[in-house]
Each structure stands twice: as structure tokens, then as C-alpha cells.
Design a protein around this motif. Structure first.
Motif, short mmCIF file in Angstrom:
data_model
loop_
_atom_site.label_atom_id
_atom_site.label_comp_id
_atom_site.label_asym_id
_atom_site.label_seq_id
_atom_site.Cartn_x
_atom_site.Cartn_y
_atom_site.Cartn_z
N HIS A 1 0.86 -1.20 0.00
CA HIS A 1 0.00 0.00 0.00
C HIS A 1 0.89 1.24 0.00
O HIS A 1 1.86 1.29 0.75
CB HIS A 1 -0.89 -0.01 1.25
CG HIS A 1 -1.53 1.31 1.55
ND1 HIS A 1 -2.43 1.91 0.69
CD2 HIS A 1 -1.38 2.17 2.59
CE1 HIS A 1 -2.81 3.07 1.20
NE2 HIS A 1 -2.19 3.25 2.35
N HIS B 1 1.11 4.59 1.32
CA HIS B 1 0.49 5.36 2.40
C HIS B 1 0.57 6.86 2.09
O HIS B 1 1.66 7.40 1.92
CB HIS B 1 1.22 5.02 3.71
CG HIS B 1 0.80 5.82 4.90
ND1 HIS B 1 0.27 5.25 6.03
CD2 HIS B 1 0.85 7.14 5.13
CE1 HIS B 1 0.01 6.19 6.90
NE2 HIS B 1 0.35 7.36 6.39
N TRP C 1 4.96 6.92 2.27
CA TRP C 1 5.74 5.69 2.45
C TRP C 1 4.92 4.52 1.97
O TRP C 1 3.72 4.65 1.77
CB TRP C 1 6.27 5.54 3.87
CG TRP C 1 5.30 5.44 5.03
CD1 TRP C 1 4.35 6.35 5.39
CD2 TRP C 1 5.22 4.38 5.99
NE1 TRP C 1 3.71 5.92 6.53
CE2 TRP C 1 4.21 4.73 6.93
CE3 TRP C 1 5.93 3.18 6.18
CZ2 TRP C 1 3.88 3.91 8.02
CZ3 TRP C 1 5.60 2.36 7.27
CH2 TRP C 1 4.58 2.73 8.16
N HIS D 1 4.11 0.31 2.46
CA HIS D 1 4.25 -0.76 3.45
C HIS D 1 3.22 -1.83 3.16
O HIS D 1 2.27 -1.61 2.41
CB HIS D 1 4.12 -0.23 4.88
CG HIS D 1 2.80 0.42 5.21
ND1 HIS D 1 1.65 -0.30 5.39
CD2 HIS D 1 2.46 1.72 5.38
CE1 HIS D 1 0.66 0.54 5.69
NE2 HIS D 1 1.11 1.77 5.67
N HIS E 1 0.06 -4.41 3.78
CA HIS E 1 -1.29 -4.18 4.32
C HIS E 1 -2.12 -5.46 4.33
O HIS E 1 -3.35 -5.42 4.25
CB HIS E 1 -2.00 -3.12 3.48
CG HIS E 1 -2.80 -2.13 4.27
ND1 HIS E 1 -3.86 -2.48 5.06
CD2 HIS E 1 -2.67 -0.78 4.39
CE1 HIS E 1 -4.36 -1.38 5.63
NE2 HIS E 1 -3.65 -0.34 5.24
N HIS F 1 -5.93 7.12 10.71
CA HIS F 1 -5.42 7.21 9.34
C HIS F 1 -6.52 6.81 8.38
O HIS F 1 -7.22 5.83 8.60
CB HIS F 1 -4.22 6.26 9.17
CG HIS F 1 -3.77 6.10 7.75
ND1 HIS F 1 -3.36 7.15 6.98
CD2 HIS F 1 -3.68 5.00 6.95
CE1 HIS F 1 -3.03 6.71 5.78
NE2 HIS F 1 -3.22 5.42 5.73
N HIS G 1 -7.17 6.17 4.16
CA HIS G 1 -6.66 6.13 2.81
C HIS G 1 -7.40 7.19 2.00
O HIS G 1 -8.50 7.58 2.35
CB HIS G 1 -6.89 4.75 2.18
CG HIS G 1 -6.06 3.67 2.83
ND1 HIS G 1 -5.70 2.53 2.20
CD2 HIS G 1 -5.51 3.60 4.07
CE1 HIS G 1 -4.97 1.78 3.01
NE2 HIS G 1 -4.85 2.41 4.16
N VAL H 1 -9.79 1.86 2.87
CA VAL H 1 -10.05 1.61 4.29
C VAL H 1 -9.61 2.83 5.10
O VAL H 1 -8.83 3.64 4.63
CB VAL H 1 -9.28 0.36 4.81
CG1 VAL H 1 -9.88 -0.92 4.27
CG2 VAL H 1 -7.79 0.43 4.50
N HIS I 1 -8.37 3.45 9.36
CA HIS I 1 -8.03 2.61 10.50
C HIS I 1 -7.12 3.32 11.48
O HIS I 1 -6.58 4.38 11.20
CB HIS I 1 -7.36 1.31 10.02
CG HIS I 1 -6.15 1.49 9.15
ND1 HIS I 1 -4.87 1.58 9.67
CD2 HIS I 1 -6.02 1.60 7.81
CE1 HIS I 1 -4.02 1.71 8.66
NE2 HIS I 1 -4.67 1.74 7.52
N HIS J 1 -3.55 3.38 13.12
CA HIS J 1 -2.25 2.94 12.59
C HIS J 1 -1.35 2.31 13.64
O HIS J 1 -0.17 2.08 13.39
CB HIS J 1 -1.54 4.05 11.84
CG HIS J 1 -0.86 3.58 10.58
ND1 HIS J 1 0.20 2.71 10.59
CD2 HIS J 1 -1.12 3.83 9.27
CE1 HIS J 1 0.58 2.47 9.34
NE2 HIS J 1 -0.20 3.13 8.52
CU1 C2O Z 1 -0.14 3.27 6.38
CU2 C2O Z 1 -3.79 1.71 5.71
O1 C2O Z 1 -1.97 2.41 6.07
#
Ligand code: C2O
Length: 544
Positions: free
Chosen positions: A111, A113, A157, A159, A161, A431, A433, A522, A524, A526
């Protein structure tokens, strides 16, 4: 035994360009980035550690993964390939909602971010895949992800998921920085630049066994419910760019540091041992309107601060970067040695010619205005405790889980007000998206326990009369956190009001999966252990 500090130099993270530059003509590029199991040396005195890391090849793969440098408006295509083995290097928990494979392998999905892109390319938790695409999750959609890089310049960044495995996959090393640049607007700012003076600091706590392997608990706090899951992972070593307590030799000059807290659950309250200031110029994927000088910054997991540090006038030449954030934050164990130290700077003698400046104004974006909002939502965060141990069993949003039907369906191009009600005792890094957002008000709740009981029972903000509880002190949002962010810290016992902006994407592609059950985006917490169980909800964008 304890590892001595400041024996390894701070590594420079390898850089991968996400574009072609043919003598000034900049064109899109297609990158192939693999996930590899390899050995990584976290400290001079620690045996090699097995990690899962990103790289354009196995030999160049690194902890953290390479910095992907991109140019605003120039697309970067990435094909993410999974070369990981049949079994995970860390324990996991089959009792939570988790990507489970029939044929073995490590489920992963990358993902970006802070990225604004279509749902196809977002790395939905259900879009996981295993080695060589042997098995695909139900929302797997595209072999190659398109990042259009149309948003303003800033720090992002990437990462992992994967469903219910995000905490393990990041702990193992699946994370790396991503930058969007626009030289035409950024170069005139004259900020410290170039590989020597513009650097990434990716900070992550880890615990290691004496044989070098990464430690993660194999037993949960409430093993009768969740045999392995526990509410927060805290490591007893602090790594920066993949080394435990490194040092950096610096010139008497100004430096730009793009600081990312890539820890699973640990907050960082950073300051310099000589009392030197940070000049904050940006946070998450945005600049500030003007630089803000502060002697301390607090980074939640996944939060980024872009700062300038001036080493020209310091009399003390060995300066430590320290951390005194309690864990969990803010009410937990006070930070003490060794996690109260992060890294050391050693200042070279002699003046350096430093052409860089910190300009008085940086970037201006449209303001966050309540009157632009068309929809108001209440989002409550609460923990369900085990009746015997009194520790959390599940940590949910509005009492719902990821697999429950979508309730947040903002319109493309719209602005909304989200009131985030934190009924837990901890701070949570909120956080989302796709959206960019700003906190405009933080107010303490009173009679929080009655509200908690009511919401847990009825899950109805109107019936529980949330408004009647939001009568406490108004807390200030620090000046250096006032920009379009993608992570906002939600203080315990408060209602934080944020302006959410969904205006930067056209999302008219038909979904290749059940859009009402599992839409692409989504939002969420973090803290990864919370996200995995299951402080995460779907976000489905609908067209105007
Ligand atoms: Cu850095 Cu849904 O994430």
C-alpha cells in the motif's frame, strides 16, 4: 546483554527513481519491486537477522526498503512481486480475521500510504497474494499498480497491508519511504538538498533474540480468545534506517530530515540533548504554510515530520536524539534506557559553506473550512475488554469490523466533518486512505465511562447523546501539525473534529469485487496491532 549505542554509522537508504530523466524530459517508469527474505545486520554486535524486505533485486533489498523518488504529475508503475518463503518468520494469530492460505506462503499486499490513486491500486487488505501469485486474496485486482503522483509534493511511504498480518509483515521489514517532488516549486525554497543534506530517518523499535532474530510474542494476553494477538508490540531497541542506535557525522550546516515513525505501536517524543530546535517544514505528505520552530515533536506510528536542523551554532558537538514517550502513549510505562535514546549526531569542526535557507513561507493549500462540508459523521473508538484479565480482546470502530457492511461512503470531490470520539485510555493514530485531513478542534469528553457503556450497548451516537458529553477543555492542535495530514493523533477521552477532503480522485472504475461488502479503501488506527484486530473499516467512494 545490552548492545552498545552509537557504534554503527547511520545508513543511507538506497534510492530508486520512479521516472526516467532523458536530459530534462521526464517520463513515467515501470518498477519491479520484490519482497525477499534475507539477512540484515542491525548492529555491529548482533548476529544477522532474518528479515522480509523490499528491493529491486534480492542483493539490493534493504531494511527499510529503497526510497522511491517520484516527480509530481509523472506516473510511476510498480509491479510488486512476492518471493517470500512458505512460512512466516514471526508468529501470527489464526483467531483474528486473517489472510489464510491453503498452500502455505506469506500473504502480502503493498500500500502506498498517503497516495491518492484508484482503489484498484490501493493495496486493499483482501488484495493479498503469496509467492509467485500462487494464491490470491478475494480482492486481488491488478498485477501492476499505477501511482499517478498527481498530488502536491511531499513525503509518503509504502508498506504491507495484508489482512490480519500487517503487524507481522511490517515488523519483518516490509516498509520504505516514497517521495513526490516538484523541482520547479521546491527548488526555489532553497531548503537543504542533495543526498548529504536531505536525509530520511526511518525510526522503528524492534526486540531481538541474542541469536539476532526478531522477537515477537508467541502468546497473547487473552489466549483463551486470541492465542497470539496482543494489543501493542513494543521493542526494546530503537533502529534508525535499519541500525540500532546509529550515529551520523554532520557538518556545521543545516540538514533536512524526513522523519518517519515506522514503529508498530510506539509513539516517539523527540528532542535533542543540547536543547536544539527542530524547524518543522512539513508533516505527512504536505508542507506547512510556514516553518514552525519547536524543541519537541511527537510522532505517532506512521506519522511523518519533515524538519530542518541547524548544526552551525552548537557548542556541544555530540548531540543525542532522545525519546521520552511513555508506552502505550500517553499513560503507559515511562521511556527509560535504552529506548529513551534514538541516535547520535557528531558535529565536525570548521565552518561549512551552507547555501541553504529556511524560507519564511513554504506552500499554501486551500484551507480546511467547516462550511465546505456536506456530511457530518461520528466515529467512535472503543475497546472490548476481557472479563477476567481486563485487557482488550478487540478494538473496534463504531463497534464494527472490517467485514461488516460499509457505512462511510463519501462522494468524490466532497468535504466532510468527522468527529472522532476516543473512549479508550490511549492515543490512537487515525489514518484514512485517499483522504487528506486536518484536525480543527479537540475537546475533552466528560462522563466518558457512561458514554462508553452506552455506545458499547447501543452503538448509537444520537441515543447516547454524544453532544452532552463533549463539554470539557478544548485542547490545542500544535501549530506544526496544522496542514493536510494523513495521520492525526486522537487524544484519549476527547472528541477530535477533522475536516476530511476526498477531492483529489476520480473513482469511477467498476470494482472487480463486491463493492458493498469490501470496497477498495479503508480507514483505521495505525497502531498495527489495533488495525489487525480490527480497528479498521471500509471506505467506499461514490460518484457525485
Ligand atoms: Cu499506512 Cu492503511 O496504512
Amino acid at each position: 546483554g545490552t548492545l552498545p549505542m552509537y557504534v554503527d554509522p547511520l545508513p543511507k537508504i538506497p534510492v530508486v527513481l520512479g521516472y526516467y530523466d532523458f536530459g530534462g524530459v521526464v517520463l513515467p517508469k515501470h518498477l519491479i519491486i520484490g519482497m525477499y527474505q534475507k539477512k540484515w545486520k542491525f548492529h555491529r554486535d548482533l548476529p544477522e537477522t532474518t528479515v522480509f524486505v523490499y528491493g529491486t533485486s534480492e542483493s539490493s533489498a534493504s531494511f527499510p526498503g529503497p526510497v522511491i523518488e517520484t516527480i509530481q504529475g509523472v506516473s510511476t508503475y510498480v509491479t510488486w512481486l512476492n518471493y517470500l518463503p512458505d512460512t512466516h518468520i514471526l508468529p501470527w494469530d489464526p483467531s483474528i480475521l486473517v489472510a489464510e492460505t491453503r498452500m502455505g506462503g506469506v500473504p502480502t499486499v503493498a500500500h502506498l500510504h498517503g497516495g491518492i490513486h484508484e482503489a484498484y491500486f490501493d493495496g486493499n487488505p483482501y488484495a493479498w497474494f503469496t509467492q509467485h501469485f500462487r494464491e490470491l486474496g478475494p480482492n486481488w485486482s491488478r498485477l501492476t499498480y499505477l501511482y499517478s503522483n498527481d498530488q502536491h509534493p511531499g513525503n509518503l511511504w509504502y508498506h504491507d497491508h495484508a489482512l490480519g498480518l500487517t503487524r507481522q509483515n511490517l515488523l519483518a521489514g516490509l516498509l520504505g519511504p516514497y517521495v513526490i517532488r516538484n523541482p520547479a516549486v521546491e527548488d526555489p525554497l532553497m531548503l537543504p538538498s542533495g543526498p548529504e543534506f536531505d536525509r530520511h530517518l526511518v525510526i522503528a523499535d524492534r526486540s531481538f533474540y541474542s541469536n539476532g532474530s526478531i522477537y515477537m510474542n508467541a502468546t497473547g494476553n487473552n489466549p483463551d480468545v486470541h492465542p497470539q494477538w496482543q494489543p501493542e508490540y513494543f521493542g526494546d531497541a530503537i533502529t534508525v534506517n535499519g541500525k540500532a542506535w546509529p550515529y551520523l557525522v554532520v557538518y556545521r550546516s543545516k540538514y533536512r530530515f524526513r522523519i518517519l515513525n515506522a514503529s508498530n505501536a510506539r509513539y516517539l517524543h523527540l528532542q535533542f540533548s543540547n536543547g536544539m530546535d527542530f524547524t518543522v517544514i512539513g508533516s505527512d505528505a504536505s508542507y506547512l504554510a510556514a516553518p514552525i520552530i519547536t524543541s519537541t515533536i511527537i510522532l505517532s506510528p506512521a506519522e511523518i515530520f519533515d524538519v530542518v536542523v541547524d548544526f552551525t551554532t552548537t557548542v556541544i558537538t555530540e548531540i543525542e536524539l532522545t525519546n521520552d514517550a511513555p508506552y502505550p502513549y500517553p499513560g503507559g510505562t515511562p521511556a527509560s534506557l535504552p529506548i529513551s535514546k534514538v541516535m547520535k549526531f557528531v558535529v565536525l569542526p570548521g565552518m561549512q559553506i551552507d547555501p541553504s535557507v529556511v524560507p519564511t513561507s513554504l506552500m499554501s493549500y486551500p484551507p480546511a473550512r467547516e462550511q465546505d462540508a456536506t456530511v457530518t459523521r461520528y466515529i467512535s473508538l472503543y475497546e472490548f475488554m476481557h472479563p477476567v484479565t481486563g485487557t482488550p480482546v478487540d478494538i473496534l470502530i463504531n463497534g464494527k469490523r472490517l467485514e461488516d457492511p460499509v457505512t462511510e461512503t463519501p462522494k468524490t470531490g466532497s468535504t466532510e466533518i468527522w468527529h472522532i470520539i476516543n473512549l479508550t485510555g490511549d492515543n490512537h493514530p487515525f489514518h484514512s486512505h485517499l483522504a487528506m485531513f486536518q484536525a480543527i478542534q479537540v475537546q475533552q469528553l466528560v462522563k466518558g465511562q457512561t458514554l462508553l457503556t452506552c455506545l458499547q450497548e447501543f452503538n448509537d451516537v444520537a441515543a447516547c447523546n454524544v453532544g452532552a458529553h463533549v463539554t470539557g477543555t478544548v485542547v490545542n492542535v500544535p501549530e506544526h501539525e496544522r496542514t493536510w495530514k494523513n495521520v492525526v493523533k486522537i487524544e484519549a477521552g476527547t472528541m477530535t473534529t477533522i475536516i476530511m477532503k476526498f477531492n483529489m480522485i476520480v473513482d469511477d472504475a467498476p470494482y472487480p469485487f463486491d463493492a458493498t461488502a469490501h470496497p477498495g479503501f479503508v480507514y483505521h488506527c495505525h497502531i498495527l496491532d489495533h488495525e489487525d484486530n480490527e480497528m479498521i473499516r471500509p471506505l467506499h467512494l461514490v460518484n457525485q
